[in-house]
Design a protein around this motif. Structure first.
Motif, PDB file in Angstrom:
ATOM      1  N   PHE A 146       0.852  -1.192   0.000  1.00 52.15           N
ATOM      2  CA  PHE A 146       0.000   0.000   0.000  1.00 52.15           C
ATOM      3  C   PHE A 146       0.887   1.241   0.000  1.00 52.15           C
ATOM      4  N   ALA A 147       0.800   2.002  -1.088  1.00 48.56           N
ATOM      5  CA  ALA A 147       1.612   3.209  -1.249  1.00 48.56           C
ATOM      6  C   ALA A 147       0.754   4.435  -1.014  1.00 48.56           C
ATOM      7  N   ARG A 148       1.371   5.494  -0.545  1.00 44.81           N
ATOM      8  CA  ARG A 148       0.671   6.753  -0.288  1.00 44.81           C
ATOM      9  C   ARG A 148       0.427   7.486  -1.601  1.00 44.81           C
ATOM     10  N   THR A 149      -0.722   8.152  -1.675  1.00 46.28           N
ATOM     11  CA  THR A 149      -1.032   9.001  -2.812  1.00 46.28           C
ATOM     12  C   THR A 149      -1.552  10.331  -2.288  1.00 46.28           C
ATOM     13  N   GLY A 150      -1.512  11.374  -3.106  1.00 46.52           N
ATOM     14  CA  GLY A 150      -2.037  12.679  -2.704  1.00 46.52           C
ATOM     15  C   GLY A 150      -0.959  13.539  -2.087  1.00 46.52           C
ATOM     16  N   GLY A 151      -1.373  14.726  -1.673  1.00 46.94           N
ATOM     17  CA  GLY A 151      -0.420  15.704  -1.145  1.00 46.94           C
ATOM     18  C   GLY A 151      -0.562  15.894   0.336  1.00 46.94           C
ATOM     19  N   GLU A 152      -0.874  17.102   0.759  1.00 43.63           N
ATOM     20  CA  GLU A 152      -0.937  17.410   2.177  1.00 43.63           C
ATOM     21  C   GLU A 152      -2.179  16.800   2.818  1.00 43.63           C
ATOM     22  N   GLY A 153      -2.167  16.791   4.156  1.00 43.50           N
ATOM     23  CA  GLY A 153      -3.315  16.263   4.890  1.00 43.50           C
ATOM     24  C   GLY A 153      -3.286  14.743   4.904  1.00 43.50           C
ATOM     25  N   VAL A 154      -4.466  14.169   5.056  1.00 45.81           N
ATOM     26  CA  VAL A 154      -4.576  12.716   5.074  1.00 45.81           C
ATOM     27  C   VAL A 154      -4.470  12.201   3.647  1.00 45.81           C
ATOM     28  N   GLN A 155      -3.424  11.498   3.370  1.00 45.98           N
ATOM     29  CA  GLN A 155      -3.201  11.013   2.020  1.00 45.98           C
ATOM     30  C   GLN A 155      -4.022   9.758   1.754  1.00 45.98           C
ATOM     31  N   GLY A 156      -4.274   9.505   0.485  1.00 48.61           N
ATOM     32  CA  GLY A 156      -4.939   8.283   0.101  1.00 48.61           C
ATOM     33  C   GLY A 156      -3.940   7.150  -0.035  1.00 48.61           C
ATOM     34  N   THR A 157      -4.427   6.011  -0.422  1.00 43.89           N
ATOM     35  CA  THR A 157      -3.564   4.851  -0.595  1.00 43.89           C
ATOM     36  C   THR A 157      -3.869   4.191  -1.930  1.00 43.89           C
ATOM     37  N   ARG A 158      -2.870   3.484  -2.413  1.00 51.89           N
ATOM     38  CA  ARG A 158      -3.022   2.740  -3.669  1.00 51.89           C
ATOM     39  C   ARG A 158      -2.377   1.374  -3.481  1.00 51.89           C
ATOM     40  N   TYR A 159      -3.093   0.341  -3.875  1.00 57.74           N
ATOM     41  CA  TYR A 159      -2.571  -1.018  -3.726  1.00 57.74           C
ATOM     42  C   TYR A 159      -1.624  -1.309  -4.874  1.00 57.74           C
ATOM     43  N   THR A 160      -0.370  -1.624  -4.558  1.00 61.34           N
ATOM     44  CA  THR A 160       0.652  -1.858  -5.575  1.00 61.34           C
ATOM     45  C   THR A 160       1.059  -3.324  -5.660  1.00 61.34           C
ATOM     46  N   GLY A 161       0.492  -4.166  -4.781  1.00 61.78           N
ATOM     47  CA  GLY A 161       0.804  -5.588  -4.871  1.00 61.78           C
ATOM     48  C   GLY A 161      -0.006  -6.249  -5.973  1.00 61.78           C
ATOM     49  N   ASP A 162       0.132  -7.554  -6.111  1.00 61.92           N
ATOM     50  CA  ASP A 162      -0.702  -8.261  -7.089  1.00 61.92           C
ATOM     51  C   ASP A 162      -1.857  -8.950  -6.371  1.00 61.92           C
ATOM     52  N   GLU A 163      -2.752  -9.522  -7.153  1.00 66.53           N
ATOM     53  CA  GLU A 163      -3.974 -10.096  -6.594  1.00 66.53           C
ATOM     54  C   GLU A 163      -3.885 -11.605  -6.452  1.00 66.53           C
ATOM     55  N   ASN A 164      -2.658 -12.139  -6.508  1.00 63.96           N
ATOM     56  CA  ASN A 164      -2.468 -13.575  -6.317  1.00 63.96           C
ATOM     57  C   ASN A 164      -2.330 -13.890  -4.829  1.00 63.96           C
TER      58      ASN A 164
END
Length: 432
Positions: A146-164
């Motif tokens: 899970f990588a951080r996305t967005g700028g200031e404040g509470v950042q979002g997340t993006r799943y960078t792993g695979d679905e296996n």
């Protein structure tokens, strides 16, 4: 018949060597505890023993694999236990924040606590197994899933792993999943989770879930529900959009439409929902019901989707981020902000319930797999006992029989030695 002295000596020495060899063989068997010391002792038993030993080695490898699988599952289950506690704490804070007695400052304090839970969950989702491998990244376990996305404040997340799902062979015919991927844990909901509503209008942009393409409603309409009324309804399970329009007299009407803005109808042509809007009235359609309150603005919409539909928010981290954002919003004197707050709280509460159910479902699955490992361990132990018994029957020594044989061979060797001494002493010169 004349027998030469050389012949007598040779036969005596051969007899002593043979008796000594037999005596030494029995001694080796007693010293090693094995009946078959060399393959030549029993070729058939030696051949079978090799096969049994190989089967034992393979069974031991599976036992070692089960230890590794148990460690991975235990670590993941422990993390999910912490995750379920964190989600439960977040739900408690959301119930507290929903109270109308709280001021904006109080809600910001709750948002601060919720932010701490958010950070904790990010850390748990990116947990490792102690060897640098990330538990919930699938086969892509060399970097945080899970990588951080967005700028200031509470950042979002993006799943960078695979679905296996990583699997490990714990027996000859069993591949056991030892680590679920993060998407199935933190960005999924259990089947049959019901409907989730979000008060948001289509902005006309490209929509990917609820991340892009939707804006806040401009009116003060808030909702309670949705609730399941008739799961047997022919439209139950479909996604709906409630929109607000006006009739010919300028009075507001509430309608259910599809993604193209067309009124939804049943198979017989009846409209799903197209009636005068009344604040506080319960409206039912498509097997569900929802209560709407407040004053709508033209273009306001409420999206109703099954929790597992593609367009529904299934991301635990987005739910928490939405809750934090709305708790930090100024609500005093602005009815549309209060409506947005109530709607978001209602949506997030239901999404947290679904996320918690999903985490508990995955955790229960891990517990079932740990139980399966115990069962397979018991089977493997019985199999090893059978192999040990078979191997013992093939090559191990019967000490009682071996000791008796040892004594017999000792007597035989002593007799051969005594006979040699007697033969060696026979000479005519003794009688001269």
């Amino acid at each position: 018949m004349r027998i030469s002295t050389v012949t007598m000596f040779d036969q005596s020495v051969s007899s002593m060597n043979r008796q000594q060899g037999d005596f030494l063989k029995v001694g080796q068997q007693i010293a090693s505890g094995r009946r078959v010391v060399n393959p030549s002792d029993d070729p058939q038993a030696s051949s079978r023993a090799v096969g049994v030993s190989q089967a034992k080695a393979i069974t031991q490898q599976f036992a070692d694999a089960r230890i590794s699988a148990r460690n991975s599952l235990s670590q993941a289950e422990s993390v999910l236990n912490s995750v379920s506690d964190a989600v439960t704490s977040a739900k408690t804070l959301m119930v507290q924040a929903a109270s109308d007695t709280l001021s904006d400052v109080d809600r910001q304090s709750v948002a601060s606590e919720l932010r701490g839970i958010y950070e904790t969950l990010i850390g748990q989702a990116n947990a490792t197994d102690g060897n640098g491998r990330y538990l919930f990244g699938g086969y892509r376990d060399d970097s945080p899933p899970f990588a951080r996305t967005g700028g200031e404040g509470v950042q979002g997340t993006r799943y960078t792993g695979d679905e296996n799902t990583r699997e490990q062979r714990i027996d000859a015919s069993r591949l056991l999943p030892v680590a679920d991927n993060g998407k199935s844990i933190f960005q999924s909901v259990p089947s049959g989770a019901g409907y989730v509503a979000r008060a948001e209008r289509d902005s006309g942009g490209e929509s990917i879930g609820t991340q892009v393409g939707f804006d806040r409603n401009q009116g003060s309409v808030s909702f309670k529900g949705p609730s399941r009324v008739d799961p047997g309804n022919e439209l139950f399970g479909e996604s709906f959009t409630i929109q607000f329009d006006v009739d010919v007299d300028g009075f507001p009407v509430v309608q259910a439409v599809d993604s193209n803005g067309n009124l939804l109808t049943y198979a017989n042509g009846d409209e799903v929902l197209n009636e005068s809007y009344e604040s506080g009235k319960l409206v039912s359609f498509g097997g569900i019901s929802i209560t709407l309150e407040g004053e709508p603005e033209m273009g306001d919409q409420i999206q109703l989707r099954p929790a597992n539909a593609q367009g529904a928010n299934q991301d635990l981290f987005k739910s928490l981020k939405d809750a934090i954002d709305v708790l930090e919003m100024d609500q005093q004197g602005q009815p549309e902000n209060r409506a947005h707050f109530r709607n978001t709280i209602n949506s997030v509460m239901r999404e947290l319930d679904n996320s918690l159910d999903n985490v508990l479902t995955v955790r229960a699955s891990m517990g079932a797999r740990l139980n399966e490992l115990d069962v397979v361990d018991a089977v493997g132990s019985n199999r090893m006992m059978n192999y040990d018994k078979t191997l013992s029957d093939l090559v191990d020594l019967d000490y009682s029989e071996a000791i008796a044989e040892y004594s017999l061979r000792q007597v035989g060797l002593q007799a051969a030695q005594k006979a040699f001494v007697d033969v060696k002493g026979l000479s005519l010169f003794n009688f001269l």
